[in-house]
Design a protein around this motif. Structure first.
Motif, PDB file in Angstrom:
ATOM      1  N   MET A  49       0.864  -0.901  -0.158  1.00 54.03           N
ATOM      2  CA  MET A  49      -0.461  -0.365   0.040  1.00 54.03           C
ATOM      3  C   MET A  49       1.060   0.810   0.084  1.00 54.03           C
ATOM      4  O   MET A  49       0.322   2.494  -0.870  1.00 54.03           O
ATOM      5  CB  MET A  49      -0.907   0.090   1.133  1.00 54.03           C
ATOM      6  N   LEU A  52       2.207   2.030  -3.679  1.00 50.76           N
ATOM      7  CA  LEU A  52       0.583   2.650  -4.562  1.00 50.76           C
ATOM      8  C   LEU A  52       0.421   4.035  -4.545  1.00 50.76           C
ATOM      9  O   LEU A  52       0.552   4.988  -4.747  1.00 50.76           O
ATOM     10  CB  LEU A  52      -0.574   1.887  -3.361  1.00 50.76           C
ATOM     11  N   SER A 162      -1.696  -4.653  -5.472  1.00 45.24           N
ATOM     12  CA  SER A 162      -0.510  -3.652  -6.371  1.00 45.24           C
ATOM     13  C   SER A 162      -1.402  -4.101  -7.395  1.00 45.24           C
ATOM     14  O   SER A 162      -1.431  -2.693  -7.193  1.00 45.24           O
ATOM     15  CB  SER A 162       0.595  -4.289  -6.217  1.00 45.24           C
ATOM     16  N   GLY A 165      -4.985  -1.757  -7.230  1.00 45.54           N
ATOM     17  CA  GLY A 165      -4.963  -0.860  -6.123  1.00 45.54           C
ATOM     18  C   GLY A 165      -4.405   0.101  -7.361  1.00 45.54           C
ATOM     19  O   GLY A 165      -5.399   1.375  -7.642  1.00 45.54           O
ATOM     20  N   SER A 166      -3.028  -0.770  -8.288  1.00 36.53           N
ATOM     21  CA  SER A 166      -2.829  -0.173  -9.188  1.00 36.53           C
ATOM     22  C   SER A 166      -3.769   0.854 -10.426  1.00 36.53           C
ATOM     23  O   SER A 166      -4.008   1.267 -10.831  1.00 36.53           O
ATOM     24  CB  SER A 166      -1.457  -0.630 -10.040  1.00 36.53           C
ATOM     25  N   TYR A 300       2.296   3.394 -12.032  1.00 40.93           N
ATOM     26  CA  TYR A 300       0.782   1.933 -11.799  1.00 40.93           C
ATOM     27  C   TYR A 300       1.264   0.853 -13.182  1.00 40.93           C
ATOM     28  O   TYR A 300       0.780   0.046 -12.358  1.00 40.93           O
ATOM     29  CB  TYR A 300      -0.198   2.887 -11.509  1.00 40.93           C
TER      30      TYR A 300
END
Length: 600
Positions: A49, A52, A162, A165-166, A300
């Protein structure tokens, strides 16, 4: 082998179900450490996180430079990024440490469980399996579970976090640009499933062939005297080389499949990055995207590429680990056949009377080796088992310690059916001395006290004296601390036998089982061993197997077996005068002995 290594077809559709079944079993192994594992996963997730947030910080930093030219904001953003990197390093350490610790703990527990399970199996189980294969499962295959726990299961969670979130943040930044990634991800996912099935089958084949290679090496090294005695070193070397080449061939195909998959994933995602650079540049030129937004978007995209690539590698690792784990679970699923139901009573201290009551036994159903045997042996009596090879003598003796159980009939010790008491309590009151003495690669002291682990040094020495072993032990440089080598290779046959007799003396068992204990010795060694055996047999119920009748003439009783049946029963003098098998064997052996002594 070709079927195992070919690219998967539609028949492979059942593999994901088997894979996740195996995964659940691996997870259950880690359940006792769920809090530590959960903490490690949480730390790794927090690190993901934090990662991110880093591209967003870079976006603000670049915008501060190129858009606002704000020096104070640049300094604060730089310090903030440094703090983020420190947090990421801390979470990474905590996560990696927790995962590795859990993996090693699971492997340790699994090795102990598997080893204990092997000791719960009967001799029939080991007779049908190669030692090298079992050793390979205990070492190589178990290590694969560590990879499943520390990488494929735990890290997959953070990689998914990951990835998700990306993707979410990319959509927020620019949904048009995100469409490029959405085209690539399904293609990579489909490739991962197909390649994963292929790699899993190759991993299973690889573990099987590694076990075969280990078995060949172990058998050849264990029998090195026979190998060299028959000048077969070149043959054994060639056999091992062929097995290693087969192992390499399978490993090569597995590496090729993994490398091809990684290259394909890399090509797809770097191609997507090129497209993102091009289209993102157009968006910046059109004023719909800032320079910082584009850089964050590219970060990202790299995150997604790294996550999908990581997930693909983890999927390959998981398939490899699952292939090896299946071999472990296959062994653990074997029912334990040498254990007792809970609550079964122990055999109380015995006098040593033994009785067979209509005992029939077969290794293979429908092919009896012993037929309806019935006899009773009073406590303290010495009984010799005589008969031609294959008559069932060793099998009969193997039934007394319950190495095997008869298909019908019963065996009693002091009127107690041995199947009604625990095997441990029965075997603790027996002692075995065989022709093929097994000594552990340890000291002489350790091998003698194997008969009684709590024995004092004085008791060990007394047992060695009674076994006529103290003299040669004292003559060794290290005495009782001298190492005997693998299987006692540093000692002579007679010395090994006397160590075994000392071990049996130290056990002080009421029932003694002697299986050809002197047949492989020269005359001088046999005399010393026989003298030690005479002391050992005093006041004990003794079963003796011997092909040389001269060694059993003084037995209280002789049971003559032929084709698994009891055909004669009596003393040497009684049987010598009765027409039958014993008389024929005695005439043949004593005549040969007389001829040999009369020859010049």
């Amino acid at each position: 082998m070709a079927d195992d290594s070919s690219f998967p077809s539609s028949s492979s559709s059942a593999l994901p179900t088997r894979l996740w079944t195996t995964v659940r079993r691996i997870l259950r192994l880690a359940w006792p450490y769920r809090w530590r594992l959960g903490g490690a996963v949480l730390a790794t997730a927090l690190g993901a996180m934090v990662a991110l947030v880093v591209p967003l910080g870079l976006r603000e930093l670049l915008n501060a430079v190129f858009e606002t030219a704000n020096r104070a904001l640049l300094d604060r953003l730089t310090l903030g990024l440094l703090v983020l990197f420190v947090l990421q390093a801390l979470f990474s350490f905590l996560g990696r440490y927790g995962l590795e610790w859990t993996g090693e703990r699971v492997v340790t527990d699994l090795r102990k469980r598997l080893y204990a399970h092997l000791h719960g199996q009967s001799l029939r189980f080991f007779a049908n399996r190669r030692t090298g294969d079992l050793t390979s499962r205990l070492t190589n295959d178990v290590s694969s579970v560590r990879d499943a726990v520390t990488q494929a299961l735990a890290e997959s969670f953070t990689q998914v976090l990951s990835l998700v979130g990306s993707v979410a943040l990319m959509i927020v930044l620019n949904w048009r640009l995100s469409l490029i990634i959405f085209v690539v991800v399904p293609v990579v996912t489909a490739a991962a499933i197909g390649f994963g099935r292929w790699i899993r089958r190759l991993a299973r084949t690889l573990q099987d062939e590694l076990a075969d290679t280990t078995a060949i090496a172990e058998e050849s090294i264990a029998g090195i005297r026979t190998v060299k005695g028959f000048a077969r070193s070149a043959y054994e070397t060639s056999r091992y080389h062929e097995a290693v080449e087969r192992l390499f061939d399978t490993a090569h195909r597995k590496v090729w499949a993994s490398a091809l998959f990684s290259a394909l994933v890399g090509f797809l995602f770097f191609g997507a990055l090129v497209a993102i650079f091009w289209y993102g540049g157009l968006e910046v030129l059109a004023g719909r995207l800032t320079t910082g937004d584009l850089v964050a978007f590219i970060f990202y995209a790299f995150n997604i590429a790294r996550s999908v690539g990581g997930l693909s590698r983890l999927y390959s690792t998981l398939n490899s680990a699952a292939g090896a784990s299946e071999r472990i679970f296959q062994l653990l699923d074997e029912p334990a056949t040498d254990t007792d139901p809970s609550g079964m009573p122990a055999l109380p201290p015995i006098n040593g009377a033994v009785a067979f009551d209509h005992v029939t036994f077969a290794y293979d159903p429908g092919t009896p080796v012993l037929h309806d045997l019935s006899f009773a042996v009073p406590a303290g009596q010495t009984v010799a088992l005589v008969g031609p090879s294959g008559a069932g003598k060793t099998t009969l003796m193997s039934l007394i310690p319950r190495f095997y159980d008869p298909q019908s009939g019963s065996i009693r010790v002091d009127a107690t059916d041995i199947r009604s008491v625990t095997r441990q309590s029965l075997r603790e009151q027996l002692a075995v001395v065989s022709q093929d003495v097994h000594l552990f690669n340890d000291t002489i002291r350790a091998n003698i006290c194997y008969g009684n682990l709590d024995a004092s040094d004085a008791a060990i020495e007394d047992a060695a004296r009674a076994a006529n072993a103290h003299g040669f032990i004292a003559a060794l440089d290290d005495g009782y601390e001298a190492a005997v080598g693998e299987r006692g290779v540093k000692l002579s046959g007679g010395q090994r036998q006397r160590i075994a007799i000392a071990r049996a003396l130290l056990r002080d068992a009421r029932i003694l089982l002697l299986d050809e204990a002197t047949s492989a010795l020269d005359a001088e060694s046999e005399a010393e061993v026989q003298d030690a055996l005479t002391r050992l047999m005093e006041s004990r119920t003794t079963f003796v197997i011997a092909h040389r009748l001269a060694t059993v003439q003084d037995a209280d009783r002789i049971l003559v077996l032929d084709d698994g049946r009891l055909v004669q029963d009596g003393t040497h003098d009684e049987l010598r005068t009765q027409p039958g098998l014993y008389q024929r064997l005695a005439d043949l052996q004593f005549r040969e002995g007389s001829d040999a002594s009369a020859s010049p």
